[in-house]
Design an enzyme around this catalytic site. Structure first.
Site, short mmCIF file in Angstrom:
data_model
loop_
_atom_site.label_atom_id
_atom_site.label_comp_id
_atom_site.label_asym_id
_atom_site.label_seq_id
_atom_site.Cartn_x
_atom_site.Cartn_y
_atom_site.Cartn_z
N GLU A 318 1.00 -1.13 0.07
CA GLU A 318 0.05 0.07 -0.13
C GLU A 318 1.11 1.17 0.05
O GLU A 318 0.69 2.07 1.00
CB GLU A 318 -0.85 0.04 1.24
CG GLU A 318 -1.79 -0.98 1.27
CD GLU A 318 -2.86 -1.30 2.38
OE1 GLU A 318 -4.06 -1.59 2.22
OE2 GLU A 318 -2.42 -0.91 3.52
C1 ACM Z 1 -1.72 -5.41 4.62
O1 ACM Z 1 -3.11 -5.77 5.38
N1 ACM Z 1 -1.92 -4.19 4.17
C2 ACM Z 1 -0.55 -5.97 4.46
#
Ligand code: ACM
Length: 677
Positions: A318
């Site tokens: 992310e």
């Molecule tokens: C995650 O749940 N962003 C690894």
């Protein structure tokens, strides 16, 4: 306590279904189930404490583990602990073939054999870690036998199915004190997990002390962090229990805490503090400056002195990094290095970090976003966005660990996690590719937990998942798993975990009284909504108080599966002379009788009042349950609009309210649907 009271009901149901214990009869409560077990006759009487022999390798790590196990058996059975120099007569031999490596690796031989006869118990293992697993099995074998206890005669040959059996705990969004980590590690050891993945940095806080870069915790931790001494203590505590500690330092995204402390690392504008809200941040470490790599090199070199494990997790998930698309300097860098987009730039960054990690003689691990073209093959990919990335990685030659089906904050029943297999027999991977699947990791993210609730989110569901990682693939009987989950849950509580008692404590806190019987009865059938439903409904941040009914109640409460199983039996022969019918009718009465007093307490508490609708709905559910039982018993058809009305009510009750849902709702629906029309 709720679970113990509930156990009484469950025991009643078991007795009814002919599973009650008789003296000296082996009750298989083992979790995880061993690879091979054969049952002998009789067993080893526990009428004296132990005479321990350690004829093979013997050192403090092993003898401490044996001492702890013996103490736990003494505590569980009322045996008096032998005084100094005094030796009991129950023979226990623990034989280990070879000394352990100074740092536990993926290659550790964790297998053991355990033989119990009326003359004694013997554990044989290649390594101390195998012996520790054998000791945990020995503890779980202890059973009552009339007025005393015994260990049934068994021969067990056990070895794990997967080498990587992890639990990730996010201690960055909310800090968890050392005592919480230690009890979590105790629980992990009890169910034979072997990797504690420690998520130490986030947008919301940097939780590990650095002497080289003191502002990381100095500015970005709110004073809540682990000193290096704390971390070394945790590493030693875990090693003493056969558990590796893999630290995670998030980069280049989820990095606001790095960037607030050291603005020289930013890709664009400076953050003006750690981030309080959750979700994905735009801040990212600048991958184009040499100074970034000097910084990370010095930091990881320092961390290698604290965390000896040969794996280090660099996050990698992310990282939208919009500054990488607009900052002229970063755009020029991308052009000069022929990096067509952010993914290519992040792959370039990962390759640079991998060089640092390799120089430290370590392997690198990352969330599945790291799986981009050109990623060096030595990186372990942790699949979280779906199971597909695991097999995709294996087909490309990457080792992988599965996490996607094991997110505890989804608040799913243990059975759903339990049936998700890292390597199902239907997988199309070749034998070589299969060998790349190292195992799985349970994930406990930190947005909505604090020390008062973390245990009930992790346990006992993680015990069921631990069985998936350890036991043969064909161990998949959900009813049997739930049957064994209650004793392991109680054992975990005796180790110091608070997953059962925390519900009562929270209900007492919410009402300001010890008199919570009615409220507890109501709470026994509701559970927290999922992470995503909570996030959509309540705008939580790091500063939100986690003190509502949703925080008090437990996911997958024991009542859910018990009710489901009882109704399944009933519906197999709805008109038969079913003892289940009587137990269910009595239980519906218990639930509905609790509602008036529970409702009064709910309305009197500002933090509970929103749940009053749920209390009213419990009356509707139990009434439709009783009516369904009556229709089913008589075989009489329901009036023409009865079922339609009940389905309308069920739909209404299924709508979001008060951030909790009825864990028993689907089974009430099953009952209603079974009524003839
Ligand atoms: C995650 O749940 N962003 C690894």
């Amino acid at each position: 306590m709720t679970a113990l009271r509930f156990c009484a009901t469950a025991t009643l149901a078991l007795a009814i279904s002919g599973l009650s214990a008789t003296a000296q009869q082996f009750q298989n409560h083992l979790m995880p189930q061993p690879a091979k077990i054969s049952i002998g006759s009789g067993g080893l009487a526990l009428d004296s404490t132990f005479a321990v022999e350690v004829p093979g390798v013997s050192d403090a790590r092993l003898t401490d583990a044996i001492d702890r196990a013996v103490r736990r058996i003494e505590m569980d059975t009322g045996l008096r602990h032998a005084g100094r120099g005094e030796v009991g007569k129950t023979k226990l031999v623990v034989k280990v073939d070879r000394p352990s490596a100074p740092v536990q690796s993926l290659e550790e031989d964790e297998s053991y054999a355990l033989v119990v006869t009326p003359a004694g118990a013997e554990i044989d293992a290649a390594t101390e870690v195998g012996a520790m697993h054998g000791l945990e099995t020995l503890i779980q074998l202890v059973q009552p036998n009339g007025a005393s206890y015994f260990i049934p005669a068994v021969t067990i040959n056990d070895t794990p199915r997967f080498r990587w059996r992890g639990l990730m705990v996010d201690c960055a969004r909310h800090f968890e004190p050392v005592a919480v980590i230690k009890r979590t590690i105790d629980g992990m050891a009890a169910v034979k997990l072997n990797v504690f993945h420690w998520h130490l940095t986030e947008d919301q806080g940097f939780r590990i002390q650095s002497h080289v870069y003191p502002a990381l915790t100095g500015k970005s931790s709110d004073g809540l962090f682990y000193t290096q001494q704390d971390a070394k203590e945790i590493v030693a505590y875990a090693r003493a229990r056969g558990i590796r500690v893999v630290p995670e330092f998030e980069m280049p995204g989820h990095s606001t805490a790095w960037l607030f402390a050291y603005p020289s690392l930013v890709s664009g504008s400076n953050p003006d503090g750690v981030r309080r809200e959750f979700g994905i941040s735009d801040y990212a470490i600048d991958p184009t400056r040499e100074a970034t790599y000097t910084f990370i090199d010095r930091f990881l070199t320092e961390m290698a002195t604290v965390f000896p494990d040969s794996y280090v997790h660099i996050g990698g998930d992310e990282a939208p990094a919009p500054d990488w698309k607009t900052n002229p300097r970063i755009l020029a860098f991308k052009k000069a290095h022929n990096l067509k987009d952010n993914d290519a730039l992040q792959a370039w960054f990962n390759t640079r970090i991998l060089k640092i990690v390799a120089r430290l003689h370590k392997h690198m691990m990352g969330w599945d976003e790291v799986l981009t073209p050109g990623l060096p093959k030595d990186v372990v990919v942790q699949s979280w966005r779906g199971e597909a990335s695991l097999s995709k990685g294996a087909k490309l030659g990457y080792k992988g660990v599965l996490s996607a089906p094991y997110y505890l904050d989804a608040m799913k029943p243990a059975s759903v996690h339990y049936l998700a297999d890292p390597l199902p027999s239907t997988s199309d991977l070749t034998p070589d590719q299969r060998a790349l699947i190292l195992g799985g990791e349970v994930c406990m993210w930190g947005e909505h937990i604090f020390p008062g609730t973390i245990d009930s989110r992790i346990w006992p569901r993680t015990a069921a998942i631990a069985e998936r990682f350890w036991s043969p693939e064909n161990v998949r009987d959900v009813d049997d798993m739930y049957h064994r989950l209650i004793p392991i849950s109680v054992e975990l509580e005796s180790l110091g975990l608070t997953h059962i008692q925390s519900e009562d404590a929270a209900l007492r806190e919410l009402t300001g009284t010890e008199n919570i019987d009615a409220l507890r009865t109501f709470a026994s059938v509701v559970e927290p909504v999922s992470f995503s439903e909570r996030s959509e409904t309540q705008r939580t941040s790091q500063l939100t108080a986690l003190d509502r009914l949703i925080d008090a109640v437990r996911p997958d409460p024991p009542a859910r599966h018990w009710f489901e199983a009882a109704v399944k039996r009933l519906l197999a022969d709805p008109k038969g002379d079913s003892a289940d019918r009587a137990v269910l009718a009595a239980w519906f009465t218990t639930l509905s009788d609790a509602v008036p007093a529970a409702r009064q307490q709910i309305l009197a508490s500002p933090r509970l009042a929103e749940a009053s609708t749920r209390a009213d709905q419990l009356l509707e559910l139990t009434a439709m349950g009783q009516q369904s039982l009556e229709y089913l018993a008589s075989g009489e058809k329901a009036t023409s609009d009865w079922k339609a009305k009940k389905n309308q009510t069920l739909e209404e009750i299924g709508k979001p309210s008060a951030l909790v849902r009825f864990a028993v709702l689907p089974t009430f629906s099953d009952l209603v649907q079974a009524v003839p029309e």
